[in-house]
Design a protein around this motif. Sequence first.
Motif, mmCIF file in Angstrom:
data_model
loop_
_atom_site.group_PDB
_atom_site.id
_atom_site.type_symbol
_atom_site.label_atom_id
_atom_site.label_comp_id
_atom_site.label_asym_id
_atom_site.label_seq_id
_atom_site.Cartn_x
_atom_site.Cartn_y
_atom_site.Cartn_z
ATOM 1 N N LYS A 25 0.814 -1.173 0.085
ATOM 2 C CA LYS A 25 -0.117 0.078 -0.080
ATOM 3 C C LYS A 25 0.895 1.263 0.001
ATOM 4 O O LYS A 25 0.352 2.181 -0.583
ATOM 5 N N SER A 45 1.167 10.989 8.345
ATOM 6 C CA SER A 45 0.595 10.667 9.451
ATOM 7 C C SER A 45 1.706 11.067 10.932
ATOM 8 O O SER A 45 2.974 11.222 10.273
ATOM 9 N N ARG A 49 6.338 5.144 16.193
ATOM 10 C CA ARG A 49 7.157 4.028 15.499
ATOM 11 C C ARG A 49 8.517 4.578 15.461
ATOM 12 O O ARG A 49 8.705 5.767 14.813
ATOM 13 N N ARG A 52 12.527 3.911 10.159
ATOM 14 C CA ARG A 52 13.129 2.963 9.302
ATOM 15 C C ARG A 52 14.469 3.857 8.545
ATOM 16 O O ARG A 52 14.326 4.954 8.281
ATOM 17 N N TYR A 61 6.536 10.041 7.680
ATOM 18 C CA TYR A 61 5.935 10.331 8.765
ATOM 19 C C TYR A 61 6.280 11.420 9.651
ATOM 20 O O TYR A 61 7.619 12.003 9.263
ATOM 21 N N GLU A 80 -8.144 10.724 13.259
ATOM 22 C CA GLU A 80 -8.274 9.394 13.797
ATOM 23 C C GLU A 80 -6.921 9.037 14.335
ATOM 24 O O GLU A 80 -5.890 9.687 14.056
ATOM 25 N N TYR A 89 -0.109 5.463 15.733
ATOM 26 C CA TYR A 89 -0.355 6.385 14.631
ATOM 27 C C TYR A 89 -1.417 7.224 14.494
ATOM 28 O O TYR A 89 -2.670 6.763 15.093
ATOM 29 N N GLY A 90 -1.609 8.400 13.675
ATOM 30 C CA GLY A 90 -2.695 9.115 13.725
ATOM 31 C C GLY A 90 -2.449 10.109 12.607
ATOM 32 O O GLY A 90 -1.421 10.290 12.038
ATOM 33 N N THR A 91 -3.945 10.494 12.262
ATOM 34 C CA THR A 91 -3.798 11.475 10.944
ATOM 35 C C THR A 91 -4.227 12.931 11.353
ATOM 36 O O THR A 91 -5.182 13.115 12.179
ATOM 37 N N ASP A 109 -2.861 6.423 3.874
ATOM 38 C CA ASP A 109 -2.367 4.958 3.863
ATOM 39 C C ASP A 109 -2.568 4.605 5.474
ATOM 40 O O ASP A 109 -1.563 4.868 6.250
ATOM 41 N N ILE A 110 -3.654 4.115 5.834
ATOM 42 C CA ILE A 110 -4.038 3.792 7.305
ATOM 43 C C ILE A 110 -4.628 2.465 7.485
ATOM 44 O O ILE A 110 -5.155 1.793 6.505
ATOM 45 N N ASP A 111 -4.749 2.284 8.939
ATOM 46 C CA ASP A 111 -5.213 0.705 9.057
ATOM 47 C C ASP A 111 -6.659 0.746 9.130
ATOM 48 O O ASP A 111 -7.410 1.919 9.114
ATOM 49 N N ARG A 157 4.281 -8.849 12.392
ATOM 50 C CA ARG A 157 3.690 -8.156 11.187
ATOM 51 C C ARG A 157 2.858 -9.420 10.486
ATOM 52 O O ARG A 157 1.784 -9.260 10.166
HETATM 53 P P1 5GP Z 1 3.938 1.098 8.893
HETATM 54 O O1 5GP Z 1 4.903 1.097 10.288
HETATM 55 O O2 5GP Z 1 4.611 -0.279 7.960
HETATM 56 O O3 5GP Z 1 4.550 2.241 8.009
HETATM 57 O O4 5GP Z 1 2.560 1.244 9.324
HETATM 58 C C1 5GP Z 1 2.046 0.143 9.904
HETATM 59 C C2 5GP Z 1 0.394 0.315 9.622
HETATM 60 O O5 5GP Z 1 0.232 1.507 10.530
HETATM 61 C C3 5GP Z 1 -0.007 0.351 8.387
HETATM 62 O O6 5GP Z 1 -1.137 -0.663 8.436
HETATM 63 C C4 5GP Z 1 -0.412 1.652 8.138
HETATM 64 O O7 5GP Z 1 -1.225 1.730 7.316
HETATM 65 C C5 5GP Z 1 -0.943 2.192 9.349
HETATM 66 N N1 5GP Z 1 -0.912 3.470 9.479
HETATM 67 C C6 5GP Z 1 0.052 4.408 9.203
HETATM 68 N N2 5GP Z 1 -0.232 5.527 9.433
HETATM 69 C C7 5GP Z 1 -1.468 5.534 10.115
HETATM 70 C C8 5GP Z 1 -2.388 6.705 10.799
HETATM 71 O O8 5GP Z 1 -2.242 7.721 10.615
HETATM 72 N N3 5GP Z 1 -3.400 5.739 11.347
HETATM 73 C C9 5GP Z 1 -3.780 4.603 11.292
HETATM 74 N N4 5GP Z 1 -4.969 4.350 11.860
HETATM 75 N N5 5GP Z 1 -3.126 3.883 10.759
HETATM 76 C C10 5GP Z 1 -2.008 4.380 10.188
#
Ligand code: 5GP
Length: 218
Positions: A25, A45, A49, A52, A61, A80, A89-91, A109-111, A157
């Motif tokens: 994604k 977001s 975390r 990387r 991020y 959210e 994580y948040g928007t 790109d959110i869960d 994961r």
């Molecule tokens: P990653 O750590 O691989 O970047 O993301 C891990 C998960 O967190 C992914 O499913 C991604 O879509 C989700 N994610 C990333 N940013 C946000 C956010 O702002 N809000 C939510 N609810 N999920 C997020």
Amino acid sequence: MQAQAASIPRRGFILILSSPSGAGKTTLTRAVAADPKWGLDLSISVTTRQRRPSEIDGKHYNFIDRETFDGYRASENLLEWAEVHGNFYGTPRKPVEKVLGAGRDMIFDIDYQGTRQVRAKLTEDVVTVFILPPSLAELRHRLERRAEDSPDTIEKRLANARIEIQRWSEYDYVIVNDDLQDAFRSLEGILTAERLKRTRRTGLTDFVDGLLAEPDLI
Ligand code: 5GP
Ligand code: ADP
């Protein structure tokens, strides 16, 4: 058709992509957001975390500590938020309001937990896409090839992947990301169709009134 669609005023929408980790994604989100043809704003977001090696703070991020995250949450600065794989994580809310207010579209790109919250708040203006991997073996290969997470993190994961995959039926569209180009074309098809949706095109009434006001040609 596309030029005409773009010139008739409409409300903006949020395009949400979700998937289990490693399905692609982020690759798809970044590719469509980077293509000026689509004029999409990418939501950045905040997360607790660890960054990387390949990630840039402020671009991929905004990396913040838990205390700062809790402060944002308490002051309702987040549209959210969710805990995913042990991190928060948040928007941020303000950029979203600005983009939608200007009649433009934004990609998230959110869960699935965040998707539910955004859908509850902005129902008509949310389009959701779930990305599936072609197989769980390929999902593991992709996480290993990406080589940005520790073996422990990858296992966590993968363990969560089955739970996340089961959310597929909550989404408007589902893309199996086998060939990346095919998946990208499918995403472009969704964007094209959603931009033509009658209910969001606030300028259609005026456009049609103008058509009907034209003098007869015969
Ligand atoms: P990653 O750590 O691989 O970047 O993301 C891990 C998960 O967190 C992914 O499913 C991604 O879509 C989700 N994610 C990333 N940013 C946000 C956010 O702002 N809000 C939510 N609810 N999920 C997020
Ligand atoms: P997610 O954001 O869902 O965790 P990524 O977009 O980071 O997944 O993709 C995981 C890895 O898989 C990356 O190394 C990416 O380059 C790769 N990848 C993405 N889509 C494909 C595909 N269709 N075929 C092969 N590799 C892919």
